[in-house]
Design an enzyme around this catalytic site. Sequence first.
Site, PDB file in Angstrom:
ATOM      1  N   CYS A 144      14.062  45.990  14.402  1.00  0.00           N
ATOM      2  CA  CYS A 144      13.897  45.780  12.964  1.00  0.00           C
ATOM      3  C   CYS A 144      15.232  45.968  12.253  1.00  0.00           C
ATOM      4  CB  CYS A 144      12.857  46.759  12.410  1.00  0.00           C
ATOM      5  SG  CYS A 144      12.688  46.629  10.612  1.00  0.00           S
ATOM      6  N   ASP A 196       0.804  10.524   3.814  1.00  0.00           N
ATOM      7  CA  ASP A 196       1.487  11.419   4.739  1.00  0.00           C
ATOM      8  C   ASP A 196       0.501  12.423   5.332  1.00  0.00           C
ATOM      9  OD1 ASP A 196       3.521  12.414   6.174  1.00  0.00           O
ATOM     10  OD2 ASP A 196       4.479  13.494   4.523  1.00  0.00           O
ATOM     11  N   LYS A 213       2.024   4.731   1.606  1.00  0.00           N
ATOM     12  CA  LYS A 213       2.038   5.301   2.954  1.00  0.00           C
ATOM     13  C   LYS A 213       1.637   6.764   2.835  1.00  0.00           C
ATOM     14  CE  LYS A 213       4.822   5.513   7.154  1.00  0.00           C
ATOM     15  NZ  LYS A 213       4.398   6.830   7.541  1.00  0.00           N
ATOM     16  N   LYS A 260      10.300   3.913   3.797  1.00  0.00           N
ATOM     17  CA  LYS A 260      10.201   5.356   3.557  1.00  0.00           C
ATOM     18  C   LYS A 260      11.009   5.725   2.324  1.00  0.00           C
ATOM     19  CE  LYS A 260       9.387   7.867   7.147  1.00  0.00           C
ATOM     20  NZ  LYS A 260       8.684   8.525   8.069  1.00  0.00           N
ATOM     21  N   GLU A 306       0.849  -1.199   0.000  1.00  0.00           N
ATOM     22  CA  GLU A 306       0.000   0.000   0.000  1.00  0.00           C
ATOM     23  C   GLU A 306       0.879   1.242   0.000  1.00  0.00           C
ATOM     24  OE1 GLU A 306      -2.415  -0.078   3.526  1.00  0.00           O
ATOM     25  OE2 GLU A 306      -3.206  -2.067   3.081  1.00  0.00           O
ATOM     26  N   CYS A 335       9.093  52.064   7.381  1.00  0.00           N
ATOM     27  CA  CYS A 335      10.031  50.934   7.257  1.00  0.00           C
ATOM     28  C   CYS A 335      10.126  50.528   5.775  1.00  0.00           C
ATOM     29  CB  CYS A 335       9.548  49.777   8.125  1.00  0.00           C
ATOM     30  SG  CYS A 335      10.597  48.320   8.027  1.00  0.00           S
ATOM     31  N   CYS A 355       7.566  44.281  12.933  1.00  0.00           N
ATOM     32  CA  CYS A 355       8.049  45.651  13.029  1.00  0.00           C
ATOM     33  C   CYS A 355       6.805  46.531  12.919  1.00  0.00           C
ATOM     34  CB  CYS A 355       9.023  45.966  11.896  1.00  0.00           C
ATOM     35  SG  CYS A 355       9.313  47.743  11.749  1.00  0.00           S
ATOM     36  N   CYS A 361      14.785  49.258   9.882  1.00  0.00           N
ATOM     37  CA  CYS A 361      14.536  50.625  10.349  1.00  0.00           C
ATOM     38  C   CYS A 361      14.852  50.831  11.823  1.00  0.00           C
ATOM     39  CB  CYS A 361      13.088  51.030  10.050  1.00  0.00           C
ATOM     40  SG  CYS A 361      11.894  50.178  11.105  1.00  0.00           S
ATOM     41  N   TYR A 375      -7.328   2.301   5.742  1.00  0.00           N
ATOM     42  CA  TYR A 375      -6.464   1.176   5.377  1.00  0.00           C
ATOM     43  C   TYR A 375      -6.395   0.051   6.401  1.00  0.00           C
ATOM     44  CZ  TYR A 375      -3.470   4.449   7.958  1.00  0.00           C
ATOM     45  OH  TYR A 375      -2.977   5.336   8.870  1.00  0.00           O
TER      46      TYR A 375
HETATM   47  S1  IVH Z   1      -1.109   0.549   8.769  1.00  0.00           S
HETATM   48  C1  IVH Z   1      -0.563  -1.614  12.770  1.00  0.00           C
HETATM   49  N1  IVH Z   1      -1.181   1.580   6.361  1.00  0.00           N
HETATM   50  O1  IVH Z   1       1.960   5.410   9.004  1.00  0.00           O
HETATM   51  C2  IVH Z   1      -0.560  -0.965  11.432  1.00  0.00           C
HETATM   52  N2  IVH Z   1      -0.401   2.956   8.142  1.00  0.00           N
HETATM   53  O2  IVH Z   1       4.298   4.603  10.904  1.00  0.00           O
HETATM   54  C3  IVH Z   1      -1.165   0.369  11.435  1.00  0.00           C
HETATM   55  N3  IVH Z   1       0.177   5.237   7.462  1.00  0.00           N
HETATM   56  O3  IVH Z   1       0.526   5.531  12.199  1.00  0.00           O
HETATM   57  C4  IVH Z   1      -0.820   1.246  10.337  1.00  0.00           C
HETATM   58  N4  IVH Z   1      -0.353   5.013   5.329  1.00  0.00           N
HETATM   59  O4  IVH Z   1      -0.490   6.998  10.354  1.00  0.00           O
HETATM   60  C5  IVH Z   1      -0.871   1.789   7.645  1.00  0.00           C
HETATM   61  N5  IVH Z   1      -1.345   2.370   4.183  1.00  0.00           N
HETATM   62  C6  IVH Z   1      -1.057   2.570   5.461  1.00  0.00           C
HETATM   63  C7  IVH Z   1      -0.569   3.827   5.925  1.00  0.00           C
HETATM   64  C8  IVH Z   1      -0.243   3.971   7.285  1.00  0.00           C
HETATM   65  C9  IVH Z   1       0.093   5.856   6.264  1.00  0.00           C
HETATM   66  C10 IVH Z   1       0.684   5.906   8.685  1.00  0.00           C
HETATM   67  C11 IVH Z   1      -0.163   5.707   9.903  1.00  0.00           C
HETATM   68  C12 IVH Z   1       0.711   5.044  10.907  1.00  0.00           C
HETATM   69  C13 IVH Z   1       2.078   5.343  10.407  1.00  0.00           C
HETATM   70  C14 IVH Z   1       2.996   4.204  10.791  1.00  0.00           C
END
Ligand code: IVH
Length: 672
Positions: free
Chosen positions: A408, A115, A113, A311, A111, A432, A426, A411, A224
């Site tokens: 500042c 942000d 991740k 990451k 999946e 200024c 300022c 000025c 998710y």
């Molecule tokens: S699963 C026990 N799936 O990443 C598993 N987390 O460092 C629970 N996050 O706290 C998390 N995308 O905020 C999962 N596809 C994804 C995610 C995801 C982002 C975040 C989430 C979590 C953090 C983990």
Amino acid sequence: MTDEARIKELREALHAHNYNYYVKSAPTISDQEFDRLLAELADLEARHPELYDANSPTQRVGSDLSQDFKQVQHARPMLSLGNTYSRADVAAFYNRVSEGLGGAPFDVFCELKFDGLSISLIYENRCLVRAVTRGDGVQGDDVTANIRTIRSIPLTLPADCPCPQQFEIRGEVLMPWHSFDKLNAQREEQGEQLFANPRNAASGTLKSKSSAVVARRGLDAYLYYLLADEQVAGTQAECMDKARAWGFQTSQHTRLAHTLQEIYDYIDYWDVHRSELPVATDGIVLKVNALAQQQELGYTSKSPRWAIAYKFQAERACTRLLKVTFQVGRTGAVTPVANMEPVPLAGTMVRRASLHNADIIASLDLHIGDMVYVEKAGEIIPQVTGVDTAARTAEIDESRRVTFITHCPECGTPLVRYPGEAAHYCPNAATCPPQIKGKIEHFISRDAMNIDSLGPETVADLYERRLLRNVADLYALRTEQLSGTDGKRQRSAEKLIAGIAKSREVPFSRVLYALGIRFVGKVAAKALAAHFGSAEALAQASLEEMQMVEGVGQVIAGSVRQWFMVEENRQLLARLAEAGLQMQEKPATEAVSDKLAGQSVVISGTFDHHSRDEYKALIEAHGGKSVGSISKRTSFILMGHNMGPSKLEKAKKENIPLVTEEEFRRMIGETE
Ligand code: IVH
């Protein structure tokens, strides 16, 4: 039908339409029809307060009532994931899992991740009953009222939804790039501090005490992780299919990998293509697919053994801090800037990075000569995110600690810090230099007076030569003061004067915006101009009268009042009026033709011939409707320069024609 039955019917219908629109992107009724049903429901609900339901579709707009967040214990602790940064780490995870399963075959569900910030949603009897932030993993903030405003999160599930009576679903609350860009543009316009990235913006927004603010900011959510006491499915992939079928937004960019190589392929693909997504991602998450195998693998004290986050290479670099300078903006806000040894980062050479404010400098414990980490958070302005304290040598002692200035830099006026604000200011707005130059640059900008014959260098030059000390001086400039002896300079001086002269036609609402009154952005200026009709009426308006205007609250009204109380400002306005600027709002544009009748147009990008507002008025004058965002019902997009990539992608996806500025001008008969 009784009112009660009608309310129930409307609520169900509107929930379904919300889902079609926000999750499936496939609406089945028009916006107007939706609004009509919603208005009918709101009306019925107002007459029947006893039938109040926090999950009614009318509650999506949020409330202005300030809320304090209750701390709530999570039913199941919210763990985080172990992080990895390399293929070797991923291979190690894969092997650990294989070993843990005694060599049995397994699949990995890949999946994105997301942000943002994680959220836990609790549903009971098919209704959202609680939404809680992660907090410390054991307990978090109850942010249910704010979450209810996120339109892709279902408030209730259909009556025939085969979901458990009680379940929890977790996911990520995000601010999509287009909402983020819009929010920061507004904040910039109002002289407020920008959010560094969509994650900060999403988390700042979700913690807002006013759910009405949250409703306006365009948050979104992807789910998710499905948790229930009873077994819903056998694999993570099936859980996601179920969640989607019940009405939740889940990612469409997942993949079931059968081998390590397939995981690598997924990583490599998204490392490149994530920039095309409408939301920010910072990596991928790998989960053992079979829930029975997940259970077999279990947890460490901090995270599951069956999942891991990979990451993406943070766009981060390390370089030496040479000095800190302080910049004064047009509002007087002082921004500290780190000046560093140049370092390549995400395709550009970075020399300078924002340090935001005094609190951030203090929390970084910054010293001149330090090796600092610079990141392009969300690919925008680089920021200093940390210090490599191990690299600090003996000569970097207390005497080199970076402290915020007290006066500042431009000025010399002592700086002030208003209660509740992070920035120093300022207060010398009158003399200024960067504040004066900044105000003039704002005044001439495209959405304000649109004097494009004048740029920042000329403003600085005229300021140095004492020809320009405020915006009214522009209208006293004469060609002979500007032109030299050669023909080229003569011509550009004439062009400049002509550009200034033409700005006398700019409507009052834009003149009001151009004045740069704090917190008065384009929208507020337009609303105030339309309501009061003239500068004179506005100058006399009371705080209460101003707050009657849609979109004008205490902050804007107070700021306008204060502006008019300053004698210099009133004099400036009088000089501008004398110079012939529009100080009265003309009545709305009269209908010119019905060439665009029934057409719904989205304006995107910047233009050469008219401002965006002018195009908006033109669309309306020709019978069309100008709308903010792309949907299936958009007739075409009036496309300027630098149209945002997310809009472009959406337009392509929905198959919506793009019309260039020239084509549009031909359409409405402005050119042949
Ligand atoms: S699963 C026990 N799936 O990443 C598993 N987390 O460092 C629970 N996050 O706290 C998390 N995308 O905020 C999962 N596809 C994804 C995610 C995801 C982002 C975040 C989430 C979590 C953090 C983990």
